[in-house]
Structures are given as structure tokens and as C-alpha cells.
Design an enzyme around this catalytic site. Sequence first.
Site, mmCIF file in Angstrom:
data_model
loop_
_atom_site.group_PDB
_atom_site.id
_atom_site.type_symbol
_atom_site.label_atom_id
_atom_site.label_comp_id
_atom_site.label_asym_id
_atom_site.label_seq_id
_atom_site.Cartn_x
_atom_site.Cartn_y
_atom_site.Cartn_z
ATOM 1 N N GLN A 1 -38.862 -13.142 37.847
ATOM 2 C CA GLN A 1 -39.707 -11.992 37.512
ATOM 3 C C GLN A 1 -39.085 -11.128 36.417
ATOM 4 O O GLN A 1 -39.728 -10.706 35.499
ATOM 5 C CB GLN A 1 -39.940 -11.139 38.763
ATOM 6 C CG GLN A 1 -40.872 -9.981 38.520
ATOM 7 C CD GLN A 1 -40.551 -8.791 39.425
ATOM 8 O OE1 GLN A 1 -39.441 -8.269 39.449
ATOM 9 N NE2 GLN A 1 -41.529 -8.392 40.209
ATOM 10 N N TRP B 1 -51.709 -2.509 35.620
ATOM 11 C CA TRP B 1 -50.829 -3.668 35.859
ATOM 12 C C TRP B 1 -49.416 -3.213 36.230
ATOM 13 O O TRP B 1 -48.723 -3.835 37.041
ATOM 14 C CB TRP B 1 -50.782 -4.555 34.605
ATOM 15 C CG TRP B 1 -49.717 -5.593 34.687
ATOM 16 C CD1 TRP B 1 -49.826 -6.836 35.242
ATOM 17 C CD2 TRP B 1 -48.353 -5.460 34.246
ATOM 18 N NE1 TRP B 1 -48.618 -7.484 35.174
ATOM 19 C CE2 TRP B 1 -47.691 -6.668 34.571
ATOM 20 C CE3 TRP B 1 -47.628 -4.447 33.618
ATOM 21 C CZ2 TRP B 1 -46.343 -6.890 34.273
ATOM 22 C CZ3 TRP B 1 -46.277 -4.668 33.326
ATOM 23 C CH2 TRP B 1 -45.658 -5.882 33.660
ATOM 24 N N LYS C 1 -36.298 -4.561 35.400
ATOM 25 C CA LYS C 1 -37.693 -4.500 35.854
ATOM 26 C C LYS C 1 -38.531 -3.615 34.930
ATOM 27 O O LYS C 1 -38.417 -3.701 33.726
ATOM 28 C CB LYS C 1 -37.744 -4.066 37.321
ATOM 29 C CG LYS C 1 -37.368 -5.243 38.238
ATOM 30 C CD LYS C 1 -37.265 -4.859 39.688
ATOM 31 C CE LYS C 1 -38.558 -4.663 40.410
ATOM 32 N NZ LYS C 1 -39.104 -5.862 41.044
ATOM 33 N N GLU C 2 -39.349 -2.738 35.519
ATOM 34 C CA GLU C 2 -40.260 -1.951 34.672
ATOM 35 C C GLU C 2 -39.541 -0.874 33.867
ATOM 36 O O GLU C 2 -40.163 -0.182 33.084
ATOM 37 C CB GLU C 2 -41.365 -1.308 35.525
ATOM 38 C CG GLU C 2 -42.449 -2.258 36.000
ATOM 39 C CD GLU C 2 -42.194 -2.821 37.389
ATOM 40 O OE1 GLU C 2 -41.005 -2.855 37.818
ATOM 41 O OE2 GLU C 2 -43.165 -3.230 38.056
ATOM 42 N N ASP D 1 -47.076 -1.332 38.134
ATOM 43 C CA ASP D 1 -47.019 -0.657 39.433
ATOM 44 C C ASP D 1 -46.359 0.715 39.360
ATOM 45 O O ASP D 1 -46.504 1.532 40.254
ATOM 46 C CB ASP D 1 -46.184 -1.498 40.411
ATOM 47 C CG ASP D 1 -46.950 -2.700 40.923
ATOM 48 O OD1 ASP D 1 -48.185 -2.641 40.971
ATOM 49 O OD2 ASP D 1 -46.293 -3.703 41.284
ATOM 50 N N ARG E 1 -54.439 -8.846 42.155
ATOM 51 C CA ARG E 1 -54.375 -9.149 40.719
ATOM 52 C C ARG E 1 -53.397 -10.275 40.431
ATOM 53 O O ARG E 1 -53.629 -11.091 39.545
ATOM 54 C CB ARG E 1 -53.997 -7.917 39.922
ATOM 55 C CG ARG E 1 -52.696 -7.331 40.378
ATOM 56 C CD ARG E 1 -52.081 -6.424 39.354
ATOM 57 N NE ARG E 1 -51.097 -5.623 40.017
ATOM 58 C CZ ARG E 1 -51.013 -4.314 39.917
ATOM 59 N NH1 ARG E 1 -51.846 -3.657 39.170
ATOM 60 N NH2 ARG E 1 -50.075 -3.667 40.548
ATOM 61 N N GLY F 1 -45.803 -13.735 37.993
ATOM 62 C CA GLY F 1 -46.874 -13.925 37.013
ATOM 63 C C GLY F 1 -46.358 -14.588 35.747
ATOM 64 O O GLY F 1 -47.142 -15.075 34.933
ATOM 65 N N ARG G 1 -44.027 -8.674 51.989
ATOM 66 C CA ARG G 1 -45.390 -8.865 51.510
ATOM 67 C C ARG G 1 -46.039 -9.992 52.283
ATOM 68 O O ARG G 1 -45.441 -11.030 52.497
ATOM 69 C CB ARG G 1 -45.400 -9.222 50.030
ATOM 70 C CG ARG G 1 -44.875 -8.114 49.188
ATOM 71 C CD ARG G 1 -45.204 -8.350 47.741
ATOM 72 N NE ARG G 1 -44.551 -7.326 46.942
ATOM 73 C CZ ARG G 1 -44.724 -7.201 45.639
ATOM 74 N NH1 ARG G 1 -45.507 -8.023 44.994
ATOM 75 N NH2 ARG G 1 -44.110 -6.252 44.981
HETATM 76 C C1 GLC Z 1 -44.959 -7.257 40.030
HETATM 77 C C2 GLC Z 1 -46.233 -7.213 40.848
HETATM 78 C C3 GLC Z 1 -47.441 -7.177 39.933
HETATM 79 C C4 GLC Z 1 -47.317 -6.076 38.913
HETATM 80 C C5 GLC Z 1 -45.996 -6.185 38.166
HETATM 81 C C6 GLC Z 1 -45.751 -5.040 37.197
HETATM 82 O O1 GLC Z 1 -44.894 -8.453 39.336
HETATM 83 O O2 GLC Z 1 -46.306 -8.326 41.697
HETATM 84 O O3 GLC Z 1 -48.618 -6.987 40.682
HETATM 85 O O4 GLC Z 1 -48.400 -6.177 38.025
HETATM 86 O O5 GLC Z 1 -44.946 -6.202 39.097
HETATM 87 O O6 GLC Z 1 -45.537 -3.824 37.828
#
Ligand code: GLC
Length: 798
Positions: A686, A487, A632-633, A489, A364, A706, A358
Site C-alpha cells: 500500500q 478517496w 502513507k497519506e 481517508d 470503493r 488498490g 476490517r
Molecule cells: C486505503 C483505503 C482506501 C483509501 C486509501 C486512501 O487504501 O483502503 O479506501 O482510498 O487508503 O486514503
Amino acid sequence: MRYGHFDDEAKEYVITRPDTPTSWSNYLGSTGYGAIITNNAGGYGFYRSGARGRFLRLRFNSVPMDQPGRYFYLRDQESADYWSASWQPVGKPLDAYESVCRHGTAYTIIASRYAGIATEATYFVPLGQAFEYWRLRVTNESDRPREISVFSFCEFTNQWDTYQDRVNLQYSLFIVRGSLTEDGLLRIAIQDHLTRETEEGIIQDIAHHAWLALVGADLIGYDTSREAFLGPYRSYHNPLVVEQGRCTGSDAYGDNACGSLQSDLTLQPGESRELLVMLGIGDARSVGVRTVDEFGSLDRATEELRKLKASWHAKLGSLVVETPDEALNHTINVWGPYNCLITYAWSRAASLVYNGERDGLGFRDSVQDALGVVSAVPDDARARLELMLTAQVSNGGAMPIVKPFEHRPGHETPPDPEAYRSDDCLWFFNAIPAYVNETGDVGFYEKVLPYADRGEATVLGHLRRALEFNLERTGTHGLPCGLSADWNDCLRLGYHGESLFVAFQLRLGLTVYAQIAEQLEQPDEAAWALDHRQSLDVSIQACAWDGDRFIWAIGEDGTVYGTHESDEGKIYLNTQVWSVISGAASSEQAARCMETVNEHLATPYGLMLSAPPFVKTSIDVMRAVVFNPGVKENAGIFNHTQGWGVIAECCLGHGDRAYDYYRASMPAAYNDRAEIRQIEPYVQGQTTYSTFSPRPGNTRTPWLTGAAAWAYFSATQYILGLRPEIDGLRIDPCIPSDWDDFTATRRFRGKTIEIEVRNPDHVCRGVKTFTLNGEPLPDNLVPAKKLQDHNRVEVVLG
Ligand code: GLC
């Protein structure tokens, strides 16, 4: 397990065991000249961009970890034994080798003690400079004279573009040269014949130079060829030169360059010697010589470190608290704001994990990062917000990445229509009022700024365009489209699928816009926003409530995600907490959905993003399925979101629960159990592995996240409740009921406010009495116009 402790007085974290589970790092320098250093002196350096301006090499994700770096090797010329001033890379047995690393505010000090010799190496970049100091003190603690040779070592890149440096070897192995100049500096030159100037930036096809100098000791020898220094089939732990005790005077000519300067010290019992290594970018013969002339003395280095600390400590001084929780004090007084400032500086572009993939400021992310620094550096935050506003496209969307040194407002090519993300500009509604409320700079809303591509508008106009962007892109249920992502990804709703998270963000945006319009006496604008909000509320209530939770989203084909009937991703954290934060949820819905969060998403390590994890769902819909479950997500604990959970609980007055959530993801709370998170206990990461994984609690991707801004914001503005408003500072704590009291010293609009909050009735929230400088006030706002230079506020909860 504990590897170190917090020293808040010095604003340092002190690592007393060097064998930390992962490399525990720190940042030196600035956005102009950045450097990363670990507790074992591993790390790299870069000019303006970690991706395209990399001049010092680190091998990422490698074995052994975090090598090479900024090393001092020491060799006892009598016994031929050698070691390093940081435990690694030589790695002497820890029963014979002592190491203490102090990570401070943009400096790191690594001390060692081995075989009767003590060292202390201090690394930092002076304020505003493009070079670094490595200051070494060597002390003979034995009872006999010692002959100690010292060898510096670092490894240079062959190309500043880090990808080229690693991949394009047929090219990059033939372009570097190293030599000793007449002035005794090392000169490292890449593509030397192309030009003599390196200062114009990180463009390609120019020469790039670096230099290294030794100050305070005689130069006995040098090496600039890495191959000569290390020797074949060796490594950083056993370089041939160090083993043999003498530099070879090698001049790199192709292959790889390093910087080794040798000095030989004779030390009487008890005697200390100090020397400096200076390393910078620019031509050794001009920039190097000039810099050494001006900065090359121990006294100057002392002065520069003093200035550096003073500058950082002043930034951290915007809020100092004393609460019953020591871990929270470390977090609010030092590491939280420091983490915010570093994340704000480097976005997601330079760490031990972000290693060049990156480049630039993610839109954002950077707008949210500004939220974490408005009180520490309001002017910088404003400048950053202006930069981001000029990266907003005239249709209201945003450029995904902004390159601060190259950005050309009014001349950028906007993204393809299908590339827009739906949430980018909505984060302005958090960050911009935070800046204005902090400073009282209401005029900012009327400042005219260009759009990225064409045209211009006031800041208020930019905000309106941001709202219009989403209002113009709604789906069949009247909710904002998810576009290429919100938000999250990983979310693939189809371009016209609808994102409830964005609906809540939009609702908050409309509310904030109306408030700003009122402040600016533009009632028609306020009414416009409130009308849209009303329609949005109707759309939300018509389709988004699922009995005990809000749904996640609606796909383009009408599929509803995040319902109690879903197999995977039955519940999504973000839509619950943002329903509360945005005020969209009724009080019954708010209470109910936050209960559902507690039942399904709370773990001892924080709130999971969703549950259960995705295993069968198509990647076309939910990219999170690529991640292992619980990470993660994909039902991991995404630390970015933890602050939102805290804010939502505080909005409901649930101080005990809010604090439980906060503490579960507070790094410092793990100091004595550092093996659980594994990463630095002084910074956010993160993602934390959730209970759906076999390694719950392990945390990854430290520093740049964030999580930094939202953790700091939620703790200071919601738990401690110190909330700037346009007319003053609101004090509305929402704390654990067992707290007796806390104090805070807040810098606010150039004045100091000392706040004492007492909680005799052991409530979570509610202000019973409130005095400013002895005068009882009708409510819990400290009016800006009543502030003196020093103020005392006494608050009794009840
Ligand atoms: C990572 C990305 C951020 C995104 C988040 C959730 O932190 O940097 O932009 O909102 O993942 O997917």
C-alpha cells in the site's frame, strides 16, 4: 540483495534465502476457506471472514515474526536432533540448513535439506473445498538408514471471532476440546455442546469444529493440547514433545488446542516417503471422515493440485506479453494479475497486516479492485459489480462496507447522512464500462438491480443516481462536497468543504455516462450529462487553477489547500493526475501540472501523494498529520495512486516518463534490491516510505491494495495500450522510446489475438501501420466483428 527469483514457466516465485527482511507470504484457498502462508510456513486460516471465521491462529506483529503456522517437525530418533520442514520455527543455522520456498498460484511448496534428509511440503486448498492438504515428502539423502519421526503442528483458535479469541480469555480459555476419534482423526471442538453443526456459517453461539487427519503413514501418537505439546516456558522452536520424540496423547480440555500427529518413518539410503496431513473445518466424525474417504490419497492430492493450477493458470492466461523488460513480463504474466485476483477476493480484510480489524468488502476499494480482474474473470467481476450496485443506497451514495455472505439488498439500513463518502459510487464509472468493454455485454446497462435500502433501477439508472448524488451536494464554488471523506481517508474538509478530486471524478463520470447513453441511443441522457459537465468545467476553471498546479481542495471555511502559498501539502498528486485523466485540464494546464508533479513529487521509488508533509496542520483538517512524515497519506508514496500518474503521462504521450514512474513502483524491478522495499518483490504494497522519511523505499502492507488493480490496468491499457472498447480492442501503446518491439497474446471475447508491435523509429506513441490478419486497417482498433478464433495483429509505431 536478492532472496529469490521469478520462475514464470511454473508461475512461481522461488525464495532461496529464508531469512527475508519481512515474512513473504502467499494466499491459499478461496473466499469460502482462506489461508495465508509465509515462506517459513507461518500463517493462519479462516472461514469466509478473516475477522469472524478465524480457526487457525497466528500471532500478528509478534516476536519472533509470523508464528505459529502449518508446521512439520522432524526428529532424527538416533541422534535426537530435530528441525522443521520450513526453516522456522526451529531455525537451524543457515550454513547447515537449506530452504527453497516456491510460492505459486494458490499453493506453496517449501523444500528443505538438513543432515542428509530432504523434505518437500506442499500446501494448498483444493478448488471449492473447505479443507487443506499439507503434503510432505521426506527423502533420505544420506548413505545409512534413518529413523525419522514427523510431527505436524498447528494451533487452533478458541473462538472464531479473532478479537474474542485474543481478548476475552476469561471465556475463551474454557470452551475448547480436542480428542482422537475412533477413525483416527483429531477432533477439535469449540462450545461442542451447543450444536453439532458448524456448516451454517460464522454466527456466534454455535459449536465450531475443525479436524485433522494423517494419510499415507501410520499414526504413532497425537496431541491436541498446545500446552502439552510445547511444554511450559518453551516456544514453537523447541517443543517438548519433539525434543522428547514422542507425542503424549493429550486431549485439550480448555486452555488451547493444537493439532499434532506423529508418524515414524524408517528410510533406507535414497528412499523417499510421502504422507498427507489434511486439515479442515466441520466435525471430524462426519465431515472429516467423509472428506478423508473422498480425498484422502496421494493420487487424489496430485489430481487436486493439477486442477488448482490449471484453474489459476487459465485466469492468468488472459494476457501474456514479451517485452524488453523482464521485470515487466513477470508482472504482467503472473504476479500483477494474481495480486489483483487476491486483492479482489479479500479486499482489505485478511493479510499479515489486515488481521481482523476490517471485515467485509470496503465499497470503493472493491469497486476499484474489480477493474483489475475484468479480463481474467469477467463473470466474477460482473457478479461483484452487481453486488456493489446493490450496496448503492437509493440516494446515490453507498454503504461503506458490504458483507458478501450477509448482504440483503433492499433491506439494508443506509448510513447516517454525515457518514457518506463523496467518491464511493464514482468508481463505477471506471469499473462498469471496463467490464462491458471487455465482454461486449452492453445489455448489462439495462439490467434492473435493487438499491441497498429500497427501490431499484437499471444499471444505467444506478449510474445516474451516482452522478446526482454528487451534483446534489455541491459547495459554494460549485464543486462537489467532500462529505466525510473523498478517496483520501484523511481529508477533513468539513462536510460542505469541496473536493477537487471528486470534481474531476464527477467530470469523468459525466463523460462516461454520456458515452454509455449514446451507445444505448438515449441522446437526451447524454445531453443531460454533457450540460452538467459544462457547468462543472466552468466552476473548476473559476477557482481551481493555481498557475502551475491545480489546488487540492477548499475547506468549509473557504480555506484553499494545496496552493503554492501553502506551507504544508503545497501540491497534491491526485488533483494533477485526475485533471488530465478526466479531461478537465486544458492542454497547457495538463502539461504544466504534470511538470510540477515531476519537479515536486517524483522520487526514485514513485510519486509522493503530496509535499511537503503535514506537521503543523490541524488534525481536524488533515488526519494525515497522525502519520510520520513521508508515510502513507502524509507525503508518502501511496502506491494506489501510481497507476494514475502513469495513465496521466500516457494521456500526454510521454511514454518515457510514464515508464519511469511505472518502474519506480514496480515490485519486480526491486528483485535484486529487495532490501529496499523489504516486502515481497512479487506483490504491491500500500505505501512506500518517501524521501521525507529516513527510510525511503521501504514498502508496507503487502498484497491487499488498490495499487494492484491500478498498476495492472495502467500497464496493460495505457503503457501497452491494449484497451477494450465497445466495438473492439484499441491498440495504442505509449512505451519507452528505446523499446524496439513487444508482443502480446490477448484473450478477448472468447478469441485469441496475437499482437506484434514494432517501434523502428523509436517513438513513444503513434500507430503508423496496423494490420489484422494481413488486412490493413484504417485506424488502430481491432473490430470485434472481424475477429476469427485466432488473429494476428501487426502494429508499426512511428
Ligand atoms: C486505503 C483505503 C482506501 C483509501 C486509501 C486512501 O487504501 O483502503 O479506501 O482510498 O487508503 O486514503
